[in-house]
Enzyme design. Sequence first.
Site, PDB file in Angstrom:
ATOM      1  N   ASP A   1      -4.058   2.108  28.247  1.00 30.33           N
ATOM      2  CA  ASP A   1      -2.971   2.992  27.868  1.00 30.33           C
ATOM      3  C   ASP A   1      -2.649   2.890  26.383  1.00 30.33           C
ATOM      4  O   ASP A   1      -2.149   3.917  25.726  1.00 30.33           O
ATOM      5  CB  ASP A   1      -1.794   2.674  28.750  1.00 30.33           C
ATOM      6  CG  ASP A   1      -1.195   1.298  28.763  1.00 30.33           C
ATOM      7  OD1 ASP A   1      -2.129   0.407  28.359  1.00 30.33           O
ATOM      8  OD2 ASP A   1      -0.276   0.832  29.226  1.00 30.33           O
TER       9      ASP A   1
ATOM     10  N   GLU B   1       0.625  -1.887  23.500  1.00 30.21           N
ATOM     11  CA  GLU B   1       1.509  -0.716  24.157  1.00 30.21           C
ATOM     12  C   GLU B   1       2.500  -0.411  23.425  1.00 30.21           C
ATOM     13  O   GLU B   1       3.011   0.826  23.039  1.00 30.21           O
ATOM     14  CB  GLU B   1       1.751  -1.240  25.541  1.00 30.21           C
ATOM     15  CG  GLU B   1       0.590  -1.273  26.522  1.00 30.21           C
ATOM     16  CD  GLU B   1       0.019  -2.546  26.823  1.00 30.21           C
ATOM     17  OE1 GLU B   1       0.271  -3.288  25.919  1.00 30.21           O
ATOM     18  OE2 GLU B   1      -0.379  -2.872  27.762  1.00 30.21           O
TER      19      GLU B   1
END
Length: 219
Positions: free
Chosen positions: A82, A29
């Site tokens: 994500d 991330e």
Amino acid sequence: VGRFVEETAYQVLLVHRSFAGVPGDAGSEVVGYGMILALYSNDQTYFNKIWDAGEDKMCTGRLYRWRCAEDGGALGINAATDADEDIAAMLIFADHLVNKGLWQKGHVSPKGASYKQRAKVILDSIYGTMVQNGKYVKPGNAWGGAKKLNPGYFAPAFYRIFNSFEGSTRWDSVIEQSYKSIESNPGYSKGLLPDWMDAKGNLLSNGPGYNAYDNGHSM
């Protein structure tokens, strides 16, 4: 993110988390976050540095392992959706800047991929392994689905960009279902989203989120 960029302290030039459960570890991330910050700062050199480190230590060729140790060794073998969404979107933007003549062309990652080549592969990986039934955004390639969703992983604006980049419409159903799930949860009328829910908007009391202790009622 900036407080964790400690290039002088770490030989592996990733965004390290000094105060994590495993001090010095790095997540996919934050590779995405670093690329976002570099792109919006119009800093191709730093963009390449962050992406190259992610490619070298986290990329399997199709996805980015979600977590690695201080020395770059794998701590997690699967992807966090994500992160791969952010990385793919930033690579698309970088490719666009190259095509516009605003960034230098010719950069390839340690795995031999250009911005465009890697973006195409990641999008196929996300759609093929992180989207269930062509519409439900899973939190990772190895788990989740219609019965376990995290709305924080929904990125409908990016899905429109993915369609444009690919010249496709395959992300339309993902966009539609993301909004359906959001609108179906009981906090929607108050502008709130739970951390974990199912596709019908039901809160999950056993979701693996940061606020799972609150039976899904925390934003």
